[in-house]
Enzyme design. Structure first.
Site, PDB file in Angstrom:
ATOM      1  N   LYS A  13     -37.008 -55.208 -32.826  1.00  0.00           N
ATOM      2  CA  LYS A  13     -35.804 -55.796 -32.224  1.00  0.00           C
ATOM      3  C   LYS A  13     -34.600 -54.857 -32.352  1.00  0.00           C
ATOM      4  O   LYS A  13     -33.875 -54.634 -31.390  1.00  0.00           O
ATOM      5  CB  LYS A  13     -35.471 -57.149 -32.872  1.00  0.00           C
ATOM      6  CG  LYS A  13     -36.551 -58.205 -32.679  1.00  0.00           C
ATOM      7  CD  LYS A  13     -36.115 -59.569 -33.168  1.00  0.00           C
ATOM      8  CE  LYS A  13     -35.877 -59.650 -34.657  1.00  0.00           C
ATOM      9  NZ  LYS A  13     -37.077 -59.411 -35.486  1.00  0.00           N
ATOM     10  N   ARG A  88     -32.720 -68.028 -35.476  1.00  0.00           N
ATOM     11  CA  ARG A  88     -33.961 -67.902 -36.234  1.00  0.00           C
ATOM     12  C   ARG A  88     -34.566 -69.264 -36.547  1.00  0.00           C
ATOM     13  O   ARG A  88     -35.574 -69.352 -37.217  1.00  0.00           O
ATOM     14  CB  ARG A  88     -33.679 -67.155 -37.541  1.00  0.00           C
ATOM     15  CG  ARG A  88     -34.094 -65.669 -37.471  1.00  0.00           C
ATOM     16  CD  ARG A  88     -33.755 -65.040 -38.790  1.00  0.00           C
ATOM     17  NE  ARG A  88     -34.540 -63.899 -39.142  1.00  0.00           N
ATOM     18  CZ  ARG A  88     -34.140 -62.637 -38.968  1.00  0.00           C
ATOM     19  NH1 ARG A  88     -33.021 -62.373 -38.348  1.00  0.00           N
ATOM     20  NH2 ARG A  88     -34.878 -61.655 -39.400  1.00  0.00           N
ATOM     21  N   ARG A 127     -40.620 -48.006 -43.241  1.00  0.00           N
ATOM     22  CA  ARG A 127     -39.240 -47.836 -42.731  1.00  0.00           C
ATOM     23  C   ARG A 127     -38.315 -47.305 -43.809  1.00  0.00           C
ATOM     24  O   ARG A 127     -38.364 -47.720 -44.964  1.00  0.00           O
ATOM     25  CB  ARG A 127     -38.717 -49.186 -42.230  1.00  0.00           C
ATOM     26  CG  ARG A 127     -37.263 -49.125 -41.783  1.00  0.00           C
ATOM     27  CD  ARG A 127     -36.881 -50.292 -40.933  1.00  0.00           C
ATOM     28  NE  ARG A 127     -36.945 -51.575 -41.628  1.00  0.00           N
ATOM     29  CZ  ARG A 127     -36.670 -52.728 -41.033  1.00  0.00           C
ATOM     30  NH1 ARG A 127     -36.324 -52.756 -39.755  1.00  0.00           N
ATOM     31  NH2 ARG A 127     -36.752 -53.863 -41.700  1.00  0.00           N
ATOM     32  N   ARG A 160     -35.272 -50.611 -47.665  1.00  0.00           N
ATOM     33  CA  ARG A 160     -34.642 -51.929 -47.806  1.00  0.00           C
ATOM     34  C   ARG A 160     -35.422 -52.762 -48.819  1.00  0.00           C
ATOM     35  O   ARG A 160     -36.637 -52.735 -48.848  1.00  0.00           O
ATOM     36  CB  ARG A 160     -34.648 -52.654 -46.450  1.00  0.00           C
ATOM     37  CG  ARG A 160     -33.448 -52.354 -45.591  1.00  0.00           C
ATOM     38  CD  ARG A 160     -33.560 -52.888 -44.200  1.00  0.00           C
ATOM     39  NE  ARG A 160     -33.945 -54.293 -44.084  1.00  0.00           N
ATOM     40  CZ  ARG A 160     -33.947 -54.962 -42.927  1.00  0.00           C
ATOM     41  NH1 ARG A 160     -33.575 -54.361 -41.815  1.00  0.00           N
ATOM     42  NH2 ARG A 160     -34.323 -56.216 -42.877  1.00  0.00           N
ATOM     43  N   ARG A 171     -41.352 -62.876 -45.264  1.00  0.00           N
ATOM     44  CA  ARG A 171     -40.606 -62.870 -43.992  1.00  0.00           C
ATOM     45  C   ARG A 171     -41.511 -63.280 -42.836  1.00  0.00           C
ATOM     46  O   ARG A 171     -41.087 -63.974 -41.914  1.00  0.00           O
ATOM     47  CB  ARG A 171     -40.006 -61.476 -43.743  1.00  0.00           C
ATOM     48  CG  ARG A 171     -38.782 -61.212 -44.620  1.00  0.00           C
ATOM     49  CD  ARG A 171     -38.518 -59.748 -44.760  1.00  0.00           C
ATOM     50  NE  ARG A 171     -37.975 -59.153 -43.557  1.00  0.00           N
ATOM     51  CZ  ARG A 171     -37.999 -57.824 -43.317  1.00  0.00           C
ATOM     52  NH1 ARG A 171     -38.544 -57.008 -44.189  1.00  0.00           N
ATOM     53  NH2 ARG A 171     -37.471 -57.356 -42.212  1.00  0.00           N
TER      54      ARG A 171
HETATM   55  P1  AMP Z   1     -33.118 -58.612 -40.147  1.00  0.00           P
HETATM   56  O1  AMP Z   1     -32.235 -57.427 -40.370  1.00  0.00           O
HETATM   57  O2  AMP Z   1     -32.905 -59.282 -38.821  1.00  0.00           O
HETATM   58  O3  AMP Z   1     -34.566 -58.322 -40.438  1.00  0.00           O
HETATM   59  O4  AMP Z   1     -32.660 -59.706 -41.226  1.00  0.00           O
HETATM   60  C1  AMP Z   1     -32.764 -59.442 -42.601  1.00  0.00           C
HETATM   61  C2  AMP Z   1     -32.563 -60.734 -43.379  1.00  0.00           C
HETATM   62  O5  AMP Z   1     -31.254 -61.260 -43.113  1.00  0.00           O
HETATM   63  C3  AMP Z   1     -33.514 -61.875 -43.035  1.00  0.00           C
HETATM   64  O6  AMP Z   1     -34.762 -61.761 -43.689  1.00  0.00           O
HETATM   65  C4  AMP Z   1     -32.702 -63.076 -43.525  1.00  0.00           C
HETATM   66  O7  AMP Z   1     -32.722 -63.156 -44.920  1.00  0.00           O
HETATM   67  C5  AMP Z   1     -31.283 -62.693 -43.101  1.00  0.00           C
HETATM   68  N1  AMP Z   1     -30.957 -63.165 -41.736  1.00  0.00           N
HETATM   69  C6  AMP Z   1     -30.722 -62.398 -40.638  1.00  0.00           C
HETATM   70  N2  AMP Z   1     -30.441 -63.153 -39.565  1.00  0.00           N
HETATM   71  C7  AMP Z   1     -30.501 -64.440 -39.999  1.00  0.00           C
HETATM   72  C8  AMP Z   1     -30.322 -65.706 -39.369  1.00  0.00           C
HETATM   73  N3  AMP Z   1     -30.060 -65.810 -38.057  1.00  0.00           N
HETATM   74  N4  AMP Z   1     -30.443 -66.820 -40.130  1.00  0.00           N
HETATM   75  C9  AMP Z   1     -30.717 -66.747 -41.448  1.00  0.00           C
HETATM   76  N5  AMP Z   1     -30.911 -65.590 -42.105  1.00  0.00           N
HETATM   77  C10 AMP Z   1     -30.812 -64.438 -41.401  1.00  0.00           C
END
Ligand code: AMP
Length: 216
Positions: A13, A88, A127, A160, A171
């Site tokens: 994404k 989400r 990554r 990360r 996740r």
């Molecule tokens: P990402 O960078 O999109 O993989 O997001 C990393 C982490 O941020 C996720 O595993 C969640 O812990 C948190 N996160 C990101 N977007 C959301 C969302 N829309 N709702 C809740 N938690 C989020």
């Protein structure tokens, strides 16, 4: 143009959002990035958010929605945007729909990036991210010229904390239980574009461009 990118962690994404941003001149809004910024500030809220993120759990809706609404109120979003990582869950999708209805706006496309679990695990576990400019690398798919160092700014790369094996597994579980059903939600709204995201990023992007041009 207003686009949502949907798909499991590791589907690409963030990478596709960056390509779409450059090609269409859109703003890239990643709720993960917004939350990582809060964590970096080391405030009381940041410490709480970090606990959720490290485990790979969703951060409570109220905190994410507040951050997103603040970002969407910035003038640059008028030229169109890509939402990466939001919504989400069903509640977030409805909040977004209602917020747009109030402004008489709409989402044009929801691009669903579909990837298989072995591909996802290979991508996430390898990554590496730049500690300064946030550029992404991969130890085998896209290695930096000098190991552990960002090609763009020369800063150190890091892994990360939620790209560790336990977090990745969680996740994926959270994605299946909370997020996956959103494909049905947007299919019913006739907005869903399903893309096979198991390929290399530039190939996926070509497929997205071609699908969008057919829709226009
Ligand atoms: P990402 O960078 O999109 O993989 O997001 C990393 C982490 O941020 C996720 O595993 C969640 O812990 C948190 N996160 C990101 N977007 C959301 C969302 N829309 N709702 C809740 N938690 C989020």
């Amino acid at each position: 143009m207003r686009i949502i990118l949907l798909g499991p962690p590791g589907a690409g994404k963030g990478t596709q959002a960056k390509l779409l941003k450059t090609y269409f001149g859109l703003v890239h809004i990643s709720t993960g990035d917004l939350l990582r910024k809060v964590v970096a500030e080391n405030s009381v809220l940041g410490k709480i958010v970090k606990q959720y993120m490290d485990k790979g759990d969703l951060v409570p809706d109220s905190s994410v929605v507040e951050l997103l609404k603040e970002r969407l109120s910035c003038a640059d979003t008028n030229k169109g945007f890509i939402l990466d990582g939001f919504p989400r869950n069903g509640a977030q999708a409805e909040i977004l729909d209602n917020a747009f209805k109030e402004k008489s706006l709409d989402i044009d496309y929801v691009i669903y990036l579909k990837a298989d679990e072995p591909v996802i695990i290979q991508r996430l576990s390898g990554r590496r991210v730049c500690s300064k400019c946030q550029a992404n690398f991969h130890i085998t798919n896209m290695p930096p010229k000098k190991e552990g160092i960002c090609d763009n700014c020369g800063s150190a790369l890091y892994q990360r904390s939620d790209d560790q094996e336990e977090s990745i597994k969680n996740r994926l579980k959270v994605y299946l239980s909370e997020t996956a059903s959103l494909t049905g939600y947007y299919l019913r709204q006739n907005k869903l574009l399903e893309m096979d995201a198991n390929f290399e990023a530039t190939i996926v992007f070509e497929k997205i461009k071609s699908a969008l041009s057919k829709k226009y």
